[in-house]
Design an enzyme around this catalytic site. Sequence first.
Site, PDB file in Angstrom:
ATOM      1  N   LYS A  45      48.476  40.000  39.460  1.00 39.70           N
ATOM      2  CA  LYS A  45      47.336  39.097  39.675  1.00 39.70           C
ATOM      3  C   LYS A  45      46.315  39.405  38.591  1.00 39.70           C
ATOM      4  CE  LYS A  45      43.857  37.649  43.035  1.00 39.70           C
ATOM      5  NZ  LYS A  45      43.634  37.214  44.405  1.00 39.70           N
ATOM      6  N   LYS A  74      48.199  43.698  48.543  1.00 40.93           N
ATOM      7  CA  LYS A  74      47.436  43.546  47.291  1.00 40.93           C
ATOM      8  C   LYS A  74      46.515  44.736  47.076  1.00 40.93           C
ATOM      9  CE  LYS A  74      43.666  41.935  46.379  1.00 40.93           C
ATOM     10  NZ  LYS A  74      42.403  41.194  46.458  1.00 40.93           N
ATOM     11  N   GLU A 119      46.485  43.998  40.954  1.00 38.82           N
ATOM     12  CA  GLU A 119      45.381  43.179  40.429  1.00 38.82           C
ATOM     13  C   GLU A 119      44.422  44.023  39.589  1.00 38.82           C
ATOM     14  OE1 GLU A 119      42.900  41.358  43.442  1.00 38.82           O
ATOM     15  OE2 GLU A 119      41.792  40.178  41.991  1.00 38.82           O
TER      16      GLU A 119
HETATM   17  C1  5MM Z   1      38.495  37.835  47.933  1.00 39.48           C
HETATM   18  O1  5MM Z   1      38.046  39.008  47.279  1.00 39.48           O
HETATM   19  C2  5MM Z   1      39.080  39.955  47.082  1.00 39.48           C
HETATM   20  C3  5MM Z   1      38.681  41.299  47.573  1.00 39.48           C
HETATM   21  O2  5MM Z   1      37.580  41.779  46.875  1.00 39.48           O
HETATM   22  P1  5MM Z   1      36.575  42.863  47.557  1.00 39.48           P
HETATM   23  O3  5MM Z   1      37.330  44.094  47.863  1.00 39.48           O
HETATM   24  O4  5MM Z   1      35.539  43.074  46.480  1.00 39.48           O
HETATM   25  O5  5MM Z   1      35.991  42.214  48.756  1.00 39.48           O
HETATM   26  C4  5MM Z   1      39.515  39.915  45.607  1.00 39.48           C
HETATM   27  O6  5MM Z   1      40.472  40.858  45.281  1.00 39.48           O
HETATM   28  C5  5MM Z   1      40.074  38.549  45.365  1.00 39.48           C
HETATM   29  O7  5MM Z   1      41.321  38.452  46.035  1.00 39.48           O
HETATM   30  C6  5MM Z   1      40.272  38.239  43.917  1.00 39.48           C
HETATM   31  O8  5MM Z   1      39.279  38.759  43.088  1.00 39.48           O
HETATM   32  C7  5MM Z   1      40.350  36.723  43.753  1.00 39.48           C
HETATM   33  O9  5MM Z   1      39.143  36.151  44.167  1.00 39.48           O
HETATM   34  P2  5MM Z   1      38.394  35.170  43.162  1.00 39.48           P
HETATM   35  O10 5MM Z   1      37.117  34.827  43.893  1.00 39.48           O
HETATM   36  O11 5MM Z   1      38.177  35.968  41.917  1.00 39.48           O
HETATM   37  O12 5MM Z   1      39.323  33.998  42.965  1.00 39.48           O
END
Ligand code: 5MM
Length: 327
Positions: A215, A131, A173
Site C-alpha cells: 500500500k 495492515k 504500508e
Molecule cells: C484510515 O487511516 C489509517 C490508519 O491511520 P491511523 O493509525 O493514523 O489512524 C491509514 O493507514 C489509512 O488506511 C491510509 O493512510 C489510507 O488513508 P488515506 O486517507 O490516506 O486514503
Amino acid sequence: MNKTIQKIFQTGKGILAADESTKTISKRFKVLGVEANQKNISEYRNILFETNNLNKHISGVILYKDTLDQQLVDTKKVADFLKENNMVAGVKVDESTEKFSKNNIELYTKGLDGLKERCDCYYEMGAQFTKWRNVFSVEEGVFPTDEIIDKNTSDLVKYAKISQESGLVPIIEPEILRDGNHSISETKKVFCKVFKALFKKLESEQVQLDSLILKTSFVVSGSELIYDDAESVANETIDIFENFVPKEIGGIVFLSGGLSPSQSFSYLASTVKKAKEIDFTTPISFSYSRAIQSNAMVVWSKNQTNEAKVQEIFFADTEKASKALGQ
Ligand code: 5MM
C-alpha cells in the site's frame, strides 16, 4: 492467501480503509463538530458498510480492531456481514506511531509485541488480511534518516512474516508523507531508498511475495507546493515500481494521503493507464480512506439521520475510484 488476493483485486474493485484509530477518527469528527464517542463512530461506519451494492466497487474493507467483532445494528458481526456481501474483512494490526528514540522527531510504528497471538485471534474472528502502516517524513538532506528507514522497514518485514504465518495476507504500508515543501524529485529519492531497503529485506527474510500487498502513496511533491500534473505523477510512480517492486507481489494499492478526492481519482487513472501502456502486470487498485469517505462524512456530520444521502454520496465516490481503474 492467494484466494484473498484474487478476491481483493477483482476488476474494477478496491479497498475501503475504515481503520482509522480512535485518535484519527476523533480528529476528523472534531473538525466537523461531531462528538467522537463509540456510538457515533460505529453508527457512522455501519452506514458506510450497509450501503446498497457497495460490493460493486469495494472488494475488501480494512477495519479497526474494535470494529471487527462489533455488531451491526440488530444483526450480525461486521466481519460476517462483509463476508455475506462478498467483501473481504481485514484489520489494522499496528498500534500507531511513537517518537523514535534516536532523534525524538521521526516516528516508528508500535505493535510487534503479542502480534502473532492477535493475528491468530483475528483469523478466528473472520479476518483474511491485515495492515501495518509506518510513516516517513521528507525534508531534503534531513529526513528520513537511514536509522528510521532501517527500523521501519525491518519492522514491516517482521510484521509481514507473522501475518502470513497466521494465514493472513499482509498489506505493508510505508507511507511517504506529503507534509512539507519538498520537490517531486526529492520524494522520488526517498521512495528509492525506502523501497530498496524494504524489498531487499522482504526477499532475504523469505516473505512470500505473491501473498503480500504493497500500500503506497503516489510519488508527488510536498503538500505546500502546487499540485503535480497527473502525467508526471504516473511517470514517476510507475518508474519507482518498475525499478524497485518485484513483479510477483500480490498487488499494489494506493492510499490518498490527504489529496482531494478528485486528485486521488485522477492520479489513480493516469497511473493505471501508464501501467497498461508499459505492460506492468502487477495488479493495481486503491485502498482509500479520505478520498472516498470525506464527502460522505461531511453530509453525515450535518444530519446523522439522513442515511440515504450519506450512502448515495459514498457510493458515488467509490464509483469514481472504480472508474479510475479503467476496465
Ligand atoms: C484510515 O487511516 C489509517 C490508519 O491511520 P491511523 O493509525 O493514523 O489512524 C491509514 O493507514 C489509512 O488506511 C491510509 O493512510 C489510507 O488513508 P488515506 O486517507 O490516506 O486514503
